[in-house]
Design a protein around this motif. Structure first.
Motif, PDB file in Angstrom:
ATOM      1  N   ARG A  48     -10.313  67.159 -15.532  1.00  0.00           N
ATOM      2  CA  ARG A  48      -9.916  68.218 -16.466  1.00  0.00           C
ATOM      3  C   ARG A  48      -9.948  67.693 -17.905  1.00  0.00           C
ATOM      4  NH1 ARG A  48      -4.104  69.750 -13.680  1.00  0.00           N
ATOM      5  NH2 ARG A  48      -4.890  70.266 -11.592  1.00  0.00           N
ATOM      6  N   TRP A  49     -10.654  68.406 -18.767  1.00  0.00           N
ATOM      7  CA  TRP A  49     -10.451  68.251 -20.195  1.00  0.00           C
ATOM      8  C   TRP A  49      -9.434  69.292 -20.620  1.00  0.00           C
ATOM      9  CZ3 TRP A  49     -11.918  64.306 -23.073  1.00  0.00           C
ATOM     10  CH2 TRP A  49     -13.002  63.528 -22.647  1.00  0.00           C
ATOM     11  N   TRP A  50      -8.583  68.968 -21.563  1.00  0.00           N
ATOM     12  CA  TRP A  50      -7.594  69.954 -21.999  1.00  0.00           C
ATOM     13  C   TRP A  50      -7.250  69.776 -23.470  1.00  0.00           C
ATOM     14  CZ3 TRP A  50      -3.058  67.485 -23.517  1.00  0.00           C
ATOM     15  CH2 TRP A  50      -2.795  66.233 -22.952  1.00  0.00           C
ATOM     16  N   ARG A  90      -1.320  75.041 -23.424  1.00  0.00           N
ATOM     17  CA  ARG A  90      -2.437  74.171 -23.038  1.00  0.00           C
ATOM     18  C   ARG A  90      -3.560  74.991 -22.414  1.00  0.00           C
ATOM     19  NH1 ARG A  90      -1.320  69.040 -19.161  1.00  0.00           N
ATOM     20  NH2 ARG A  90      -0.102  68.457 -21.012  1.00  0.00           N
ATOM     21  N   LEU A  91      -4.804  74.616 -22.736  1.00  0.00           N
ATOM     22  CA  LEU A  91      -5.999  75.193 -22.106  1.00  0.00           C
ATOM     23  C   LEU A  91      -6.729  74.070 -21.394  1.00  0.00           C
ATOM     24  CD1 LEU A  91      -8.116  77.424 -21.602  1.00  0.00           C
ATOM     25  CD2 LEU A  91      -9.167  76.769 -23.793  1.00  0.00           C
ATOM     26  N   GLU A  92      -7.044  74.301 -20.100  1.00  0.00           N
ATOM     27  CA  GLU A  92      -7.722  73.293 -19.287  1.00  0.00           C
ATOM     28  C   GLU A  92      -9.127  73.760 -18.894  1.00  0.00           C
ATOM     29  OE1 GLU A  92      -3.996  71.349 -16.803  1.00  0.00           O
ATOM     30  OE2 GLU A  92      -5.012  73.123 -15.986  1.00  0.00           O
ATOM     31  N   GLU A  93     -10.073  72.798 -18.836  1.00  0.00           N
ATOM     32  CA  GLU A  93     -11.396  73.027 -18.264  1.00  0.00           C
ATOM     33  C   GLU A  93     -11.510  72.129 -17.037  1.00  0.00           C
ATOM     34  OE1 GLU A  93     -10.801  73.917 -22.161  1.00  0.00           O
ATOM     35  OE2 GLU A  93     -11.504  71.860 -21.829  1.00  0.00           O
ATOM     36  N   ARG A  94     -11.556  72.740 -15.860  1.00  0.00           N
ATOM     37  CA  ARG A  94     -11.424  72.010 -14.602  1.00  0.00           C
ATOM     38  C   ARG A  94     -12.740  71.989 -13.829  1.00  0.00           C
ATOM     39  NH1 ARG A  94      -6.998  75.132 -11.470  1.00  0.00           N
ATOM     40  NH2 ARG A  94      -6.867  73.213 -10.227  1.00  0.00           N
ATOM     41  N   THR A  95     -13.135  70.808 -13.352  1.00  0.00           N
ATOM     42  CA  THR A  95     -14.283  70.669 -12.461  1.00  0.00           C
ATOM     43  C   THR A  95     -13.866  69.866 -11.240  1.00  0.00           C
ATOM     44  OG1 THR A  95     -15.039  68.650 -13.591  1.00  0.00           O
ATOM     45  CG2 THR A  95     -15.935  70.757 -14.364  1.00  0.00           C
ATOM     46  N   ARG A  96     -14.556  70.114 -10.126  1.00  0.00           N
ATOM     47  CA  ARG A  96     -14.254  69.413  -8.886  1.00  0.00           C
ATOM     48  C   ARG A  96     -15.549  68.852  -8.311  1.00  0.00           C
ATOM     49  NH1 ARG A  96     -10.441  72.207  -4.439  1.00  0.00           N
ATOM     50  NH2 ARG A  96      -9.104  72.149  -6.294  1.00  0.00           N
ATOM     51  N   GLU A  97     -15.479  67.626  -7.807  1.00  0.00           N
ATOM     52  CA  GLU A  97     -16.685  66.971  -7.279  1.00  0.00           C
ATOM     53  C   GLU A  97     -17.295  67.797  -6.152  1.00  0.00           C
ATOM     54  OE1 GLU A  97     -15.701  63.181  -5.700  1.00  0.00           O
ATOM     55  OE2 GLU A  97     -14.233  63.923  -4.250  1.00  0.00           O
ATOM     56  N   GLY A  98     -18.634  67.921  -6.175  1.00  0.00           N
ATOM     57  CA  GLY A  98     -19.338  68.661  -5.143  1.00  0.00           C
ATOM     58  C   GLY A  98     -19.524  70.126  -5.443  1.00  0.00           C
ATOM     59  N   PHE A  99     -19.024  70.608  -6.595  1.00  0.00           N
ATOM     60  CA  PHE A  99     -19.143  72.022  -6.948  1.00  0.00           C
ATOM     61  C   PHE A  99     -19.684  72.150  -8.371  1.00  0.00           C
ATOM     62  CE2 PHE A  99     -15.920  71.776  -3.667  1.00  0.00           C
ATOM     63  CZ  PHE A  99     -16.229  72.830  -2.829  1.00  0.00           C
ATOM     64  N   GLN A 100     -20.197  73.349  -8.685  1.00  0.00           N
ATOM     65  CA  GLN A 100     -20.841  73.582  -9.972  1.00  0.00           C
ATOM     66  C   GLN A 100     -19.928  74.233 -11.004  1.00  0.00           C
ATOM     67  OE1 GLN A 100     -23.967  72.516 -10.742  1.00  0.00           O
ATOM     68  NE2 GLN A 100     -24.001  71.573  -8.699  1.00  0.00           N
ATOM     69  N   ASP A 101     -19.013  75.087 -10.573  1.00  0.00           N
ATOM     70  CA  ASP A 101     -18.240  75.900 -11.510  1.00  0.00           C
ATOM     71  C   ASP A 101     -17.233  75.082 -12.312  1.00  0.00           C
ATOM     72  OD1 ASP A 101     -19.599  78.071 -10.638  1.00  0.00           O
ATOM     73  OD2 ASP A 101     -17.919  79.011  -9.578  1.00  0.00           O
ATOM     74  N   THR A 102     -16.996  75.539 -13.530  1.00  0.00           N
ATOM     75  CA  THR A 102     -15.896  75.042 -14.362  1.00  0.00           C
ATOM     76  C   THR A 102     -14.838  76.133 -14.436  1.00  0.00           C
ATOM     77  OG1 THR A 102     -17.335  73.632 -15.695  1.00  0.00           O
ATOM     78  CG2 THR A 102     -15.205  74.250 -16.651  1.00  0.00           C
ATOM     79  N   ASN A 138      -5.060  81.303 -14.113  1.00  0.00           N
ATOM     80  CA  ASN A 138      -6.496  81.041 -14.042  1.00  0.00           C
ATOM     81  C   ASN A 138      -7.258  82.149 -14.759  1.00  0.00           C
ATOM     82  OD1 ASN A 138      -6.423  78.655 -12.416  1.00  0.00           O
ATOM     83  ND2 ASN A 138      -6.072  79.918 -10.602  1.00  0.00           N
ATOM     84  N   VAL A 139      -8.214  81.750 -15.583  1.00  0.00           N
ATOM     85  CA  VAL A 139      -8.991  82.732 -16.336  1.00  0.00           C
ATOM     86  C   VAL A 139     -10.027  83.410 -15.446  1.00  0.00           C
ATOM     87  CG1 VAL A 139     -10.564  83.058 -18.289  1.00  0.00           C
ATOM     88  CG2 VAL A 139      -8.639  81.479 -18.488  1.00  0.00           C
ATOM     89  N   GLU A 140     -10.617  82.656 -14.484  1.00  0.00           N
ATOM     90  CA  GLU A 140     -11.657  83.230 -13.638  1.00  0.00           C
ATOM     91  C   GLU A 140     -11.616  82.590 -12.260  1.00  0.00           C
ATOM     92  OE1 GLU A 140     -13.532  81.014 -16.529  1.00  0.00           O
ATOM     93  OE2 GLU A 140     -12.173  79.932 -15.217  1.00  0.00           O
ATOM     94  N   GLN A 141     -12.456  83.132 -11.372  1.00  0.00           N
ATOM     95  CA  GLN A 141     -12.618  82.609 -10.021  1.00  0.00           C
ATOM     96  C   GLN A 141     -13.703  81.531 -10.039  1.00  0.00           C
ATOM     97  OE1 GLN A 141     -12.826  85.606  -6.952  1.00  0.00           O
ATOM     98  NE2 GLN A 141     -14.266  84.379  -5.755  1.00  0.00           N
TER      99      GLN A 141
END
Length: 234
Positions: free
Chosen positions: A109-111, A131-143, A174-177
């Motif tokens: 996560r960048w925040w 706080r605003l977070e940008e979250r990524t998870r290994e093995g997936f494309q979405d942020t 959460n802002v989006e799915q």
């Protein structure tokens, strides 16, 4: 409206929003409960640039009454303080998660964060953290983007200024799915009640009860957590 009245009104609005959120999460689906322990080692110091500081958190969390490691957070950050009340932050989280019955995975996560401490109102100090977070998870494309809003109040114990009562509440949205399982809308809420001890000028200890309600897609989870933070300033 005076500044003091505005702060009190803001606190009341947050408490009402929190109450409505907790009721909606609990009523939305079946509720499962767990208990655990969270420990946070926090270190902070000055950078060789005026008004800039570094911050580092190491935060293991245990579930199932403390029997199993659930998450390990590493959270470096830098922040700028233009004055004694205001700070602007940039940070990154590396999170190793070990969910029950599932494969372990890593989240990054960048925040960005804005924090402001209000003037005391009747000896109570209020702090706002957004706080605003940008979250990524290994093995997936979405942020996934997530908003976090925390409001904290503290009051020194009469005749013991080194001790303070502490209460905070933080709402996660959460802002989006995302393709890794985050759903848009209300994600979780954390309510904390405890005590803070200023051991000396460079060390603090804060401990208490944290109630975490997580809005999952299959069920809702309520965690009863003993949370402890030890902080050092260099």
């Amino acid at each position: 409206m005076t500044k003091r009245t505005s702060i009190i009104a803001l606190a009341l609005r947050i408490l009402i929003l929190t109450s409505v959120s907790l009721i909606s999460i609990k009523a939305d689906a079946g509720l499962k409960e767990d208990s655990g322990y969270w420990f946070n080692l926090r270190m902070q110091g000055e950078l060789p640039v005026q008004n800039f500081y570094w911050d580092m958190d190491i935060n293991p969390r245990w579930r199932n009454e403390g029997e199993h490691l659930d998450n390990l957070y590493l959270r470096p950050a830098v922040f700028y303080k233009p004055d004694s009340k205001t700070s602007l932050w940039l940070g990154h989280d590396t999170i190793a998660s070990h969910p029950d019955g599932k494969s372990s995975y890593q989240e990054n996560r960048w925040w960005q964060q804005f924090q402001y401490q209000f003037d005391p109102v009747q000896s109570i100090t209020f702090t706002n953290r957004s706080r605003l977070e940008e979250r990524t998870r290994e093995g997936f494309q979405d942020t996934g983007h997530r908003l976090r809003q925390m409001f904290k109040a503290s009051k020194a114990v009469t005749n013991y200024p080194a001790l303070s009562y502490v209460m905070s509440d933080e709402l996660f949205v959460n802002v989006e799915q995302t393709d890794w399982g985050a759903h848009g809308g209300l994600d979780q809420n954390r309510l904390f009640v405890g005590i803070n001890w200023k051991v000396n000028k460079r060390c603090t200890l804060e401990t208490g009860y944290l109630n975490q309600i997580v809005n999952k897609t299959t069920h809702n989870l309520e965690n009863h957590v003993i949370s402890t933070t030890v902080g050092f300033k260099f």
